[in-house]
Write an enzyme that holds these catalytic residues in place. Structure first.
Site, mmCIF file in Angstrom:
data_model
loop_
_atom_site.group_PDB
_atom_site.id
_atom_site.type_symbol
_atom_site.label_atom_id
_atom_site.label_comp_id
_atom_site.label_asym_id
_atom_site.label_seq_id
_atom_site.Cartn_x
_atom_site.Cartn_y
_atom_site.Cartn_z
ATOM 1 N N LYS A 22 32.245 63.191 16.948
ATOM 2 C CA LYS A 22 33.584 62.757 17.345
ATOM 3 C C LYS A 22 34.081 61.656 16.414
ATOM 4 C CE LYS A 22 34.204 64.756 21.566
ATOM 5 N NZ LYS A 22 35.363 65.568 21.955
ATOM 6 N N CYS A 43 60.300 50.645 40.556
ATOM 7 C CA CYS A 43 59.317 51.088 41.532
ATOM 8 C C CYS A 43 59.124 49.997 42.588
ATOM 9 C CB CYS A 43 57.991 51.394 40.842
ATOM 10 S SG CYS A 43 57.095 49.927 40.325
ATOM 11 N N GLU A 52 59.007 46.375 50.341
ATOM 12 C CA GLU A 52 58.284 47.652 50.394
ATOM 13 C C GLU A 52 56.783 47.452 50.268
ATOM 14 O OE1 GLU A 52 59.961 50.335 47.442
ATOM 15 O OE2 GLU A 52 61.949 49.504 47.798
ATOM 16 N N HIS A 119 59.029 46.262 34.635
ATOM 17 C CA HIS A 119 58.418 47.577 34.838
ATOM 18 C C HIS A 119 57.933 48.192 33.530
ATOM 19 C CE1 HIS A 119 57.818 51.335 37.062
ATOM 20 N NE2 HIS A 119 58.203 51.926 35.945
ATOM 21 N N ALA A 166 44.881 54.893 38.280
ATOM 22 C CA ALA A 166 46.071 54.146 38.703
ATOM 23 C C ALA A 166 47.070 55.081 39.370
ATOM 24 C CB ALA A 166 46.719 53.466 37.499
ATOM 25 N N HIS A 172 49.591 46.223 36.747
ATOM 26 C CA HIS A 172 48.953 45.531 37.869
ATOM 27 C C HIS A 172 47.440 45.586 37.739
ATOM 28 C CE1 HIS A 172 48.588 49.710 39.174
ATOM 29 N NE2 HIS A 172 47.696 49.337 40.070
ATOM 30 N N CYS A 206 23.777 34.761 26.434
ATOM 31 C CA CYS A 206 23.776 33.699 25.407
ATOM 32 C C CYS A 206 23.039 34.187 24.162
ATOM 33 C CB CYS A 206 23.120 32.423 25.936
ATOM 34 S SG CYS A 206 24.132 31.498 27.111
ATOM 35 N N HIS A 248 27.702 29.295 27.952
ATOM 36 C CA HIS A 248 27.124 29.851 29.170
ATOM 37 C C HIS A 248 27.963 29.523 30.394
ATOM 38 C CE1 HIS A 248 24.194 31.542 31.821
ATOM 39 N NE2 HIS A 248 24.370 30.491 32.612
#
Lengths: 346, 346
Positions: A22, A43, A52, A119, A166, A172, A206, A248
């Site tokens: 690939k 939306c 909403e 959006h 999603a 979001h 680390c 760390h």
């Protein structure tokens, strides 16, 4: 040459199989139309549609009125939550011997971080200072759950694109807080502890940061003051990328302001590179941080990181049955490819 | 009511979330065009195309000439193998302390079971006796690896449909044999051993079979002489189904002729039900059987099963990060739905 590589932290084998031949361009085809998803709207996550949605939990806004449309970022209850914030029936209950004590009421919190009112913008298209506000919202919510002993675990994650899970295209991320610790983070805690015990009290990540920046930089992608991005040694997915703090730290929610801005810049750069390289591909990221509770705070062996997982291939029965992933891209080649992607400042 | 359920065998939590209000018909839409995939062809797996494939390893055919087109079923080397059958470089080699001993050469065998010469038929559309030949081919190959001590683990699996990871539509399954045991089967061995130790030397899946057939049949889907199908107590996927032998057995490859025919009938029925219910959906199945080697033969605590996983939803960042799955279908409802699907004899 195919290889089997073992991930000491995640405690799983990965098959690196470059025989399948690939190339990056093979993946670009798969995902070339994904930018279109952003072109619908408005939306339910857009300003003016606040009613909403589920209850507002946290916001960065100009005024101080909940649910007003003057926000820059909001955390809201998921309207279709996987778990419920009521705590009525937490006692274990089972069914006969064989399922005894295997059931809990589905207590937890499922929240949506709406990252921007726009959006049409994706997370890496926002200013770094705005990306930093998103990260601070994650911190605020984890710190909230740290103060509620009913919660043991919080998973912050992002699904971008339909193929990555999603259901909304408006930018979001989400979090789910639960009264139990997931087995993946338990495995990572064990892996980190075993390394620490075997290697004279060294933290595994680390050591990875030191190796990748000072010994052999072949898996390093980018580096700034506080963070590196790298192709992990045994990645499950093609072009999987870890964003790791150089210093760390076991608990993401305790990271200071300067580091958060540095992380925001690195996250923006990394996600922009994926968009440029693969045409706005579907991806997930998951925040792998210590479980909740004082016993995990400031752990010397666990080191948090953000795992960025492009969805360029479909895992199948082998991955589901065995838990081992087949990755057709050698991580050293993936790092070289991503290191050389040039992105324009937005 | 959402629930958290713990799978004692697989040692993972699942969120059962019927709040999301999914119904079977919501999934049917997703996958309604999948039958079309079978209408292309001929392909490289069709008779007359034998020379386009890897080496033939096993076949059921009328004559006795390798690679002749008179076969009913063939096992061939995967032309794009994830692992390599050469054994040159098996010694562990690493890179510095942090990756020391984490790398093996990619030794293994990656094989394709072409289940039928007919490009247009799916596995459950074949006669039961033919499905039994497919299962016997799995047995023959596992028995082959049992006799080669370099192999420690063999995963048999099927990817059906592009979204489930299949690149060919011609009905086939695959196996990968490796020199290491996968962590999923290690987790199941631990889970089975813990149950056995805690419950007076009872096998967990023997107890599940007893519970589901004699105590409370709410998760039972179908039953014949030697097998049951059921919705597991903590399924990762909507309509996930386990096909479990009624009599204790740790090693699939040692199952006798009568049981194999009984299993073929049950597998055919189960896959037909998924096709009828969801319009030829993408799915995987994975054979969860004991690892290779005498130490796992005739284990008293491990009990093999076939895990059938329809791909009706897309796991996202939560599942990847935590390893916990969110399942919007309560398994007791899934079992009731699948129990009542009527299929015509083919």
């Amino acid at each position: 040459m195919a290889e089997l590589r073992h991930d000491l932290l995640r405690q799983r084998w990965v098959i690196i199989s470059d025989k399948r031949g690939k190339r990056p361009s093979d993946f670009k085809k798969v995902s070339s139309q994904n930018r279109d998803e952003f072109d619908s709207g408005p939306c339910a996550f857009c300003p003016g549609h606040e009613n909403e949605n589920g209850h507002e939990i946290y916001a960065v806004r100009d005024g101080d009125e909940d649910d007003a449309p003057d926000w820059h970022l909001r955390v809201i209850e998921n309207k279709y939550p996987a778990v419920s914030p009521s705590f009525d029936e937490l006692l274990p209950s089972g069914e006969g011997t064989v399922y005894g004590a295997c059931r809990l009421a589905g207590f937890g919190s499922h929240e949506v971080i709406v990252e921007t009112p726009s959006h049409h913008l994706s997370l890496p298209e926002l200013p770094s200072s705005h990306v930093a506000e998103v990260l601070k919202a994650y911190q605020a919510r984890i710190n909230h759950f740290q103060n509620d002993s009913r919660f043991k675990f919080c998973q912050v994650y992002k699904n971008r694109g339909n193929r990555a899970g999603a259901s909304m295209s408006h930018s979001h991320s989400q979090l789910i807080a639960l009264p139990v610790v997931s087995h993946n983070i338990q495995a990572e805690l064990r892996g980190a502890q075993e390394y620490y015990d075997k290697h004279d009290k060294q933290c595994i990540l680390c050591d990875v940061v030191r190796h990748e920046t000072q010994v052999n930089r072949i898996r390093l992608i980018d580096e700034n003051e506080h963070f590196i991005t790298l192709s992990p040694y045994a990645p499950m997915f093609p072009y999987e990328t870890w964003l790791v703090p150089k210093n760390h730290s076991s608990n993401f929610e305790t990271v200071g302001e300067a580091e958060i801005l540095s992380m925001a810049e690195m996250l923006k750069l990394t996600l922009r590179k994926l968009d440029v390289a693969f045409g706005y591909p579907p991806y997930n990221y998951t925040l792998q941080t210590a479980p909740l509770g004082k016993e995990h705070l400031n752990s010397a062996h666990f080191h948090w990181y953000l795992d960025i997982l492009p969805h360029l291939s479909s895992p199948g029965g082998f991955e589901l049955g065995s838990g081992c992933y087949i990755n057709p891209i050698v991580p050293e080649e993936a790092a070289k490819f991503l290191r050389n992607i040039e992105v324009q400042q937005l």
